[in-house]
Write an enzyme that holds these catalytic residues in place. Structure first.
Site, PDB file in Angstrom:
ATOM      1  N   GLU A 275       0.817  -1.218   0.000  1.00 25.59           N
ATOM      2  CA  GLU A 275       0.000   0.000   0.000  1.00 25.59           C
ATOM      3  C   GLU A 275       0.849   1.266   0.000  1.00 25.59           C
ATOM      4  OE1 GLU A 275      -2.884  -0.082   3.241  1.00 25.59           O
ATOM      5  OE2 GLU A 275      -4.484  -0.305   1.780  1.00 25.59           O
ATOM      6  N   HIS A 296       9.099 -26.542  -1.083  1.00 26.17           N
ATOM      7  CA  HIS A 296       8.597 -27.688  -1.838  1.00 26.17           C
ATOM      8  C   HIS A 296       7.506 -27.286  -2.830  1.00 26.17           C
ATOM      9  CE1 HIS A 296      10.840 -30.443   0.801  1.00 26.17           C
ATOM     10  NE2 HIS A 296      10.628 -29.481   1.680  1.00 26.17           N
ATOM     11  N   LYS A 408     -13.752   0.330  -4.097  1.00 28.32           N
ATOM     12  CA  LYS A 408     -14.797   0.677  -3.120  1.00 28.32           C
ATOM     13  C   LYS A 408     -15.919   1.456  -3.792  1.00 28.32           C
ATOM     14  CE  LYS A 408     -11.925   0.968   1.030  1.00 28.32           C
ATOM     15  NZ  LYS A 408     -11.394   1.872   2.027  1.00 28.32           N
TER      16      LYS A 408
HETATM   17  O1  PA5 Z   1      -3.195   1.378   6.019  1.00 27.64           O
HETATM   18  C1  PA5 Z   1      -4.319   1.788   5.777  1.00 27.64           C
HETATM   19  O2  PA5 Z   1      -4.611   2.984   5.916  1.00 27.64           O
HETATM   20  C2  PA5 Z   1      -5.434   0.872   5.344  1.00 27.64           C
HETATM   21  O3  PA5 Z   1      -4.978  -0.363   5.035  1.00 27.64           O
HETATM   22  C3  PA5 Z   1      -6.461   0.739   6.449  1.00 27.64           C
HETATM   23  O4  PA5 Z   1      -5.826   0.312   7.600  1.00 27.64           O
HETATM   24  C4  PA5 Z   1      -7.564  -0.248   6.098  1.00 27.64           C
HETATM   25  O5  PA5 Z   1      -8.093   0.046   4.862  1.00 27.64           O
HETATM   26  C5  PA5 Z   1      -8.644  -0.233   7.147  1.00 27.64           C
HETATM   27  O6  PA5 Z   1      -9.190   1.037   7.243  1.00 27.64           O
HETATM   28  P1  PA5 Z   1     -10.176   1.477   8.397  1.00 27.64           P
HETATM   29  O7  PA5 Z   1      -9.430   1.419   9.688  1.00 27.64           O
HETATM   30  O8  PA5 Z   1     -10.549   2.869   8.056  1.00 27.64           O
HETATM   31  O9  PA5 Z   1     -11.336   0.518   8.360  1.00 27.64           O
END
Ligand code: PA5
Length: 417
Positions: A275, A296, A408
């Site tokens: 990310e 393996h 989303k």
């Molecule tokens: O690192 C990030 O910002 C994302 O991966 C969020 O942690 C993830 O999408 C979860 O988001 P939220 O805490 O708003 O549900």
């Protein structure tokens, strides 16, 4: 501390790394100070900003109450709201505390029913963790679990509900209106950087993990990485090596170890780098290898497939368990194992794998003193800081995730939100 080994490095590679280290030295000094342009995402850079004494006291007191009353604790959260806690809990949890159950990370009715079935007949507490309380998975699971708690405990249910959200969020409002316990999700820390905040620390404390040792580990690592110069800074060296390999055409990094205790840590690491770096058509795709098992299966591709990846091994120095494969008098042709501990056998597999793979692809090892809470704290800070540096060297913003929003929008449209 964490040491970095570079296997089979040639003189030319050494020289290239030295150049890379000098060329990007300003990335390191800016990150050590914390760049103003990322001020809204750098709340983790100083570990104590969200893990000060008052916060640790509060989290420990809450965890004591939950441990005293619960048979099961449900962590509702996805991605950064789940992965750090789960990686430590699954590696180090004590047998005496409540069972830790995970929700908010799937929309599968089969998985949700299975999770609910685990709760029947148990004393249950839940913690819904969401920075942006629009995320579908935790929001939907929270609804299901609230109903379960109200159906089971009636007016007692609110005492069993904790929510971790940003100050002023709809999640906080929901807590105030319904009498749930509210914990603050740091507004200036993105999910994947929240290991050392209430997000990661409460579930870990409920599992009986020494969160003060974790925070100490992170803080010690912070002191080192934010003060050492470009020639002796391990996280910076790792970040430069990643970018060097990227420039040479390697597009995949495999984090591998011979210790299944890292199984859930891998997920945290994958999210952190995927990310943070994978944007603007750039990035190194993070994958993980659970060895020796996956030697393996994946091992064939690593050794003989296209040269697209480099490998980073996690190696733990201090032995934490022992087992001898005692002979039982039956001729099984494994007598060469007599007198050897599985610790030693597993290490032999690690050394053999490095020897074989490093002839084909770049291989690094990150050496960790011990597999305990203190060293988990060190690893969280190490990789977070290295990821910040690596993304900056690559020229991308380490703290946003615009690509995650695309699906989303389609999903919310499909569901009529
Ligand atoms: O690192 C990030 O910002 C994302 O991966 C969020 O942690 C993830 O999408 C979860 O988001 P939220 O805490 O708003 O549900």
């Amino acid at each position: 501390m964490i040491d970095l080994l570079i296997h089979n490095q040639t003189e030319e590679q050494k020289e290239n790394l030295e150049q890379m280290l000098r060329k990007n030295a300003d990335v390191l000094s800016k990150a050590q100070a914390g760049e103003a342009q990322y001020a809204d995402s750098l709340g983790w850079l100083d570990t104590r900003e969200w893990a000060g004494e008052d916060m640790l006291d509060r989290l420990e007191a809450l965890a004591r109450e939950i441990r005293g009353n619960a048979d099961a604790f449900v962590l509702i959260g996805v991605g950064g709201s789940n992965n750090a806690a789960r990686s430590v809990v699954e590696a180090l949890k004590q047998e005496d505390g409540p069972e830790i159950i995970y929700a908010g990370n799937t929309l599968s009715p089969h998985a949700l029913r299975k999770m609910l079935a685990q709760l029947h007949g148990k004393s249950v507490y839940i913690d819904c963790i969401a920075k942006n309380f629009e995320t579908l998975e935790p929001g939907a699971s929270f609804r299901v679990l609230r109903k379960f708690l109200y159906d089971t405990y009636g007016a007692e249910a609110p005492k069993r509900i904790i929510a971790t959200g940003t100050a002023g969020s709809t999640l906080e409002q929901l807590c105030t209106e319904n009498g749930y316990t509210f914990l603050e999700f740091p507004v200036n820390v993105g999910g994947r950087y929240t290991a050392m905040t209430s997000v990661g620390l409460l579930p870990m404390a409920v599992a009986g993990i020494d969160i003060r040792a974790l925070v100490r580990g992170a803080e010690d690592m912070q002191r080192t990485l934010r003060s050492r110069g470009f020639e002796e800074n391990t996280a910076y060296r790792y970040a430069c090596l990643r970018n060097l390999y990227y420039e040479l055409g390697y597009r995949v990094e495999m984090l591998a170890s011979f210790e299944p205790q890292f199984r859930w840590f891998y997920k945290w690491w994958e999210q952190l780098f995927a990310e943070s770096e994978g944007k603007e058509n750039k990035g190194i795709f993070p994958v993980t290898g659970e060895f020796s098992e996956e030697l393996h299966s994946l091992g064939q591709f690593i050794q003989d497939g296209p040269p697209i990846m480099f490998e980073t091994f996690l190696d733990v120095e201090k032995q934490n368990a022992s087992l001898m494969p005692e002979p039982d008098g039956i001729q099984d042709y494994f007598d060469y194992l007599n007198g050897k501990d599985f610790w030693e056998i597993n290490k032999a597999a690690y050394h053999a794998t490095v020897a074989a793979h490093s002839r084909k692809l770049p291989c690094l090892t990150l050496k960790l003193g011990e597999l305990d809470a203190y060293h988990f704290g060190q690893m969280f800070y190490f990789f977070q800081f290295a990821c910040y540096l690596s993304a900056r060297i690559m020229g991308v913003n380490p703290f946003d995730q615009p690509g995650v929003e695309a699906y989303k929008k389609w999903m919310f449209d499909a569901l009529g939100k």
